[in-house]
Design a protein around this motif. Structure first.
Motif, PDB file in Angstrom:
ATOM      1  N   ASP A  32       0.373  -5.620  10.753  1.00 26.78           N
ATOM      2  CA  ASP A  32       0.324  -6.798   9.865  1.00 26.78           C
ATOM      3  C   ASP A  32       0.048  -6.418   8.410  1.00 26.78           C
ATOM      4  N   LYS A  33      -0.642  -5.317   8.211  1.00 26.40           N
ATOM      5  CA  LYS A  33      -0.880  -4.876   6.819  1.00 26.40           C
ATOM      6  C   LYS A  33       0.470  -4.618   6.135  1.00 26.40           C
ATOM      7  N   ILE A  38       1.664  -6.349   2.759  1.00 23.54           N
ATOM      8  CA  ILE A  38       2.512  -5.710   1.750  1.00 23.54           C
ATOM      9  C   ILE A  38       3.885  -6.383   1.727  1.00 23.54           C
ATOM     10  N   PRO A 149      -0.412   6.615   0.702  1.00 22.90           N
ATOM     11  CA  PRO A 149      -0.512   5.143   0.643  1.00 22.90           C
ATOM     12  C   PRO A 149       0.809   4.487   0.220  1.00 22.90           C
ATOM     13  N   GLY A 150       1.600   5.195  -0.567  1.00 20.95           N
ATOM     14  CA  GLY A 150       2.870   4.621  -1.026  1.00 20.95           C
ATOM     15  C   GLY A 150       3.975   4.677   0.019  1.00 20.95           C
ATOM     16  N   VAL A 152       4.702   3.371   2.826  1.00 25.73           N
ATOM     17  CA  VAL A 152       5.231   2.101   3.349  1.00 25.73           C
ATOM     18  C   VAL A 152       6.127   1.409   2.329  1.00 25.73           C
ATOM     19  N   THR A 153       6.025   1.792   1.058  1.00 27.94           N
ATOM     20  CA  THR A 153       6.843   1.147   0.023  1.00 27.94           C
ATOM     21  C   THR A 153       8.001   2.037  -0.439  1.00 27.94           C
ATOM     22  N   PHE A 186       2.095   5.008 -12.850  1.00 26.03           N
ATOM     23  CA  PHE A 186       3.118   5.639 -12.012  1.00 26.03           C
ATOM     24  C   PHE A 186       3.951   6.537 -12.900  1.00 26.03           C
ATOM     25  N   VAL A 197       1.072   7.993  -8.290  1.00 25.91           N
ATOM     26  CA  VAL A 197       1.002   6.536  -8.419  1.00 25.91           C
ATOM     27  C   VAL A 197      -0.415   6.016  -8.205  1.00 25.91           C
ATOM     28  N   GLY A 199      -1.201   2.573  -7.289  1.00 25.21           N
ATOM     29  CA  GLY A 199      -0.529   1.323  -6.918  1.00 25.21           C
ATOM     30  C   GLY A 199      -1.319   0.083  -7.310  1.00 25.21           C
ATOM     31  N   HIS A 200      -2.654   0.171  -7.234  1.00 24.14           N
ATOM     32  CA  HIS A 200      -3.458  -1.016  -7.563  1.00 24.14           C
ATOM     33  C   HIS A 200      -3.426  -1.286  -9.065  1.00 24.14           C
ATOM     34  N   PRO A 236       8.572  -3.778  -5.927  1.00 23.11           N
ATOM     35  CA  PRO A 236       8.180  -2.482  -5.358  1.00 23.11           C
ATOM     36  C   PRO A 236       7.759  -2.661  -3.899  1.00 23.11           C
ATOM     37  N   LYS A 239       5.489  -8.521  -1.505  1.00 21.69           N
ATOM     38  CA  LYS A 239       4.312  -9.323  -1.861  1.00 21.69           C
ATOM     39  C   LYS A 239       4.127  -9.392  -3.374  1.00 21.69           C
ATOM     40  N   ASN A 276      11.685  -0.294  -1.603  1.00 16.67           N
ATOM     41  CA  ASN A 276      11.834  -0.225  -3.055  1.00 16.67           C
ATOM     42  C   ASN A 276      13.077   0.581  -3.399  1.00 16.67           C
TER      43      ASN A 276
HETATM   44  N1  COA Z   1      -3.146  -8.175   8.005  1.00 16.05           N
HETATM   45  C1  COA Z   1      -2.682  -8.766   6.880  1.00 16.05           C
HETATM   46  N2  COA Z   1      -2.867  -8.262   5.634  1.00 16.05           N
HETATM   47  C2  COA Z   1      -3.544  -7.089   5.520  1.00 16.05           C
HETATM   48  C3  COA Z   1      -4.059  -6.425   6.655  1.00 16.05           C
HETATM   49  C4  COA Z   1      -3.833  -7.002   7.941  1.00 16.05           C
HETATM   50  N3  COA Z   1      -4.270  -6.418   9.062  1.00 16.05           N
HETATM   51  N4  COA Z   1      -4.678  -5.294   6.220  1.00 16.05           N
HETATM   52  C5  COA Z   1      -4.551  -5.266   4.861  1.00 16.05           C
HETATM   53  N5  COA Z   1      -3.874  -6.365   4.444  1.00 16.05           N
HETATM   54  C6  COA Z   1      -3.492  -6.717   3.065  1.00 16.05           C
HETATM   55  C7  COA Z   1      -4.559  -6.501   2.027  1.00 16.05           C
HETATM   56  O1  COA Z   1      -5.463  -7.580   1.998  1.00 16.05           O
HETATM   57  C8  COA Z   1      -3.730  -6.401   0.765  1.00 16.05           C
HETATM   58  O2  COA Z   1      -3.327  -7.679   0.338  1.00 16.05           O
HETATM   59  P1  COA Z   1      -3.501  -8.108  -1.195  1.00 16.05           P
HETATM   60  O3  COA Z   1      -2.790  -7.073  -2.015  1.00 16.05           O
HETATM   61  O4  COA Z   1      -2.852  -9.451  -1.277  1.00 16.05           O
HETATM   62  O5  COA Z   1      -4.975  -8.099  -1.480  1.00 16.05           O
HETATM   63  C9  COA Z   1      -2.477  -5.671   1.248  1.00 16.05           C
HETATM   64  O6  COA Z   1      -2.444  -5.840   2.666  1.00 16.05           O
HETATM   65  C10 COA Z   1      -2.426  -4.191   0.920  1.00 16.05           C
HETATM   66  O7  COA Z   1      -3.637  -3.630   1.316  1.00 16.05           O
HETATM   67  P2  COA Z   1      -4.332  -2.483   0.460  1.00 16.05           P
HETATM   68  O8  COA Z   1      -5.610  -2.126   1.076  1.00 16.05           O
HETATM   69  O9  COA Z   1      -4.344  -2.884  -0.990  1.00 16.05           O
HETATM   70  O10 COA Z   1      -3.257  -1.326   0.682  1.00 16.05           O
HETATM   71  P3  COA Z   1      -3.184   0.118   0.082  1.00 16.05           P
HETATM   72  O11 COA Z   1      -4.419   0.492  -0.654  1.00 16.05           O
HETATM   73  O12 COA Z   1      -2.727   0.984   1.190  1.00 16.05           O
HETATM   74  O13 COA Z   1      -2.022   0.003  -1.043  1.00 16.05           O
HETATM   75  C11 COA Z   1       0.057  -0.415  -2.106  1.00 16.05           C
HETATM   76  C12 COA Z   1      -0.861  -0.777  -0.943  1.00 16.05           C
HETATM   77  C13 COA Z   1       1.257  -1.350  -2.106  1.00 16.05           C
HETATM   78  C14 COA Z   1      -0.681  -0.579  -3.432  1.00 16.05           C
HETATM   79  C15 COA Z   1       0.519   1.061  -1.910  1.00 16.05           C
HETATM   80  O14 COA Z   1       1.398   1.105  -0.824  1.00 16.05           O
HETATM   81  C16 COA Z   1       1.218   1.639  -3.119  1.00 16.05           C
HETATM   82  O15 COA Z   1       0.575   2.158  -4.031  1.00 16.05           O
HETATM   83  N6  COA Z   1       2.551   1.604  -3.167  1.00 16.05           N
HETATM   84  C17 COA Z   1       3.304   2.004  -4.333  1.00 16.05           C
HETATM   85  C18 COA Z   1       3.732   0.760  -5.066  1.00 16.05           C
HETATM   86  C19 COA Z   1       3.834   0.958  -6.539  1.00 16.05           C
HETATM   87  O16 COA Z   1       2.855   0.864  -7.236  1.00 16.05           O
HETATM   88  N7  COA Z   1       4.976   1.217  -7.085  1.00 16.05           N
HETATM   89  C20 COA Z   1       5.082   1.353  -8.491  1.00 16.05           C
HETATM   90  C21 COA Z   1       6.379   0.857  -8.960  1.00 16.05           C
HETATM   91  S1  COA Z   1       6.232  -0.765  -9.635  1.00 16.05           S
END
Ligand code: COA
Length: 387
Positions: A32-33, A38, A149-150, A152-153, A186, A197, A199-200, A236, A239, A276
């Motif tokens: 679900d995450k 995402i 962490p990236g 999945v994207t 990034f 990256v 991401g946050h 990216p 969400k 992405n």
């Molecule tokens: N069910 C539902 N939602 C869940 C969950 C679950 N079991 N577990 C976590 N989540 C949600 C979190 O609440 C969060 O939602 P929010 O962003 O609305 O608060 C979301 O899932 C992601 O969780 P998070 O802990 O922030 O994930 P992460 O630290 O692994 O990082 C990304 C996610 C997207 C930031 C990371 O994959 C990333 O850096 N990707 C690269 C994207 C990027 O920056 N690209 C740059 C080009 S623009």
């Protein structure tokens, strides 16, 4: 009044796909995450015989026709995962598509934003030369690395667009607002295959720039949120579009809020299954919106928000033209996605690690001889060979 805009659009993505529920389980994350938190269900996996040139050529070949090929004066190739530090990917595309030598070919870069700059250059050129057209290609591989962490994207693909006067699909409204700010969210140093990256931070800057440009846009035009039938966002991960739009949603009336939310979902459908594609992502979102929204009609205005880390953003609008529905390759794009071959997590990891990045060694890729698409065959004397 003369209109200039997108006359044709096409999308291409490689033929392999990974189910992100399987990836989540393998990485000990909750599915679900990925799918809800995402907003990604699947991602394209890139075999070692595809790169930004093959994807760009395979997208562009769908829209370059016998009738329009001699009108093309310029090929603008936007990418942040280019194959050469000197030579433009556009030159390879010119050759692969058998286009005239009397064209300009250029590659442009600013993270995920450059495709938009390409379109704006094309708009200005065609405005001055209304009987000519410009081919804009946004092609990228989003590669963050295994178990990062990236991961999945990740994703990949190319969007090709033909910009001309009296366009079939949409007209540019000449109302852009844009901004740039030095941010370390990034980037990819020249010796690295994978991006660095935060991401946050990227999410925060994206939201900030959207809000800032939205206020500037309203100041400079007579538009408000109720003026738009929908938005196409750089995605990216899907969400991200919701996070941006939620910031201003209460400016719309209740009926309009429902419409914008429905159309946001329509704009996310293709990206959910591809991932992405950096420069092309916002235009895949546009293609998805026009392919899936039930309530769009000619004359409707769509807002487009383009963001490239580092960071630069632009917000502008387009107006749908009379024949836009027949110009949208909705079914073709759905078929392209549904015919991809599913790979397991271990197959994906193997494919991911089999990329041919080393130019110092002559080596063939896994290209097949009787392919109907353009492929990267391998290295020969430091040169990339395509067919
Ligand atoms: N069910 C539902 N939602 C869940 C969950 C679950 N079991 N577990 C976590 N989540 C949600 C979190 O609440 C969060 O939602 P929010 O962003 O609305 O608060 C979301 O899932 C992601 O969780 P998070 O802990 O922030 O994930 P992460 O630290 O692994 O990082 C990304 C996610 C997207 C930031 C990371 O994959 C990333 O850096 N990707 C690269 C994207 C990027 O920056 N690209 C740059 C080009 S623009």
């Amino acid at each position: 009044m003369m209109t200039v805009g997108i006359d044709k659009i096409a999308f291409y993505t490689p033929n392999y796909v990974l189910d992100l529920v399987e990836l989540a389980k393998d990485r000990n994350d909750e599915p679900d995450k990925y799918t809800i938190g995402i907003g990604q269900d699947k991602q394209t996996v890139v075999p070692n015989f595809e790169d930004v040139v093959t994807m760009g050529a395979n997208a562009a070949s769908q829209i370059v026709t016998h009738e329009n090929r001699d009108t093309i004066d310029t090929i603008i190739f936007a990418t942040e995962s280019g194959i050469d530090n000197s030579k433009s990917g556009a030159i390879y595309i010119q050759k692969l598509l058998n286009l005239s030598e009397f064209v300009r070919t250029i590659e442009i870069k600013q993270a995920c934003y450059a495709g938009t700059f390409g379109l704006m250059q094309a708009r200005d050129y065609v405005t001055l030369h209304p009987d000519r057209s410009v081919l804009v290609i946004a092609s990228d591989i989003a590669r963050y690395g295994l178990s990062t962490p990236g991961e999945v994207t990740q994703g990949a693909g190319a969007v090709a667009m033909l910009v001309s006067s009296s366009p079939k699909i949409l007209a540019f409204n000449n109302d852009s607002v844009y901004m740039s700010r030095d941010v370390a969210d990034f980037w990819r140093p020249i010796d690295r295959e994978e991006a660095i990256v935060d991401g946050h931070l990227s999410t925060t800057i994206y939201k900030e720039m959207f809000l800032s440009l939205w206020h500037r846009y309203k100041e400079q035009t007579n538009n408000e949120l109720n003026s738009f039938a929908g938005f196409a966002f750089h995605l990216p991960y899907t969400k991200m579009g919701k996070k941006a739009l939620d910031q201003i949603m209460d400016e719309a009336n209740p009926k309009q809020q429902i419409k914008l939310a429905d159309n946001l979902r329509a704009s996310q459908i293709f990206s959910r299954d591809v991932g992405n594609l950096y420069t092309g992502s916002v235009y895949l979102s546009l293609l998805s919106l026009l392919s899936h929204a039930k309530n769009l009609k000619s004359g409707d205005k769509i807002a487009i928000f383009s963001y490239g880390s580092g960071a630069e953003a632009e917000l502008y609008s387009v107006t749908l033209q009379d024949e836009f529905l027949t110009g949208i390759p909705a079914e073709k794009t759905r078929q392209l996605l549904s015919k991809r071959k599913k790979v397991s997590v271990s197959e994906y990891e193997h494919i991911f690690s089999s990329q041919r990045f080393n130019s110092h060694e002559d080596k063939k890729t896994d290209a097949s001889e009787n392919a109907t698409t353009v492929q990267f065959l391998g290295w020969q004397n430091g040169e990339r060979i395509y067919q």
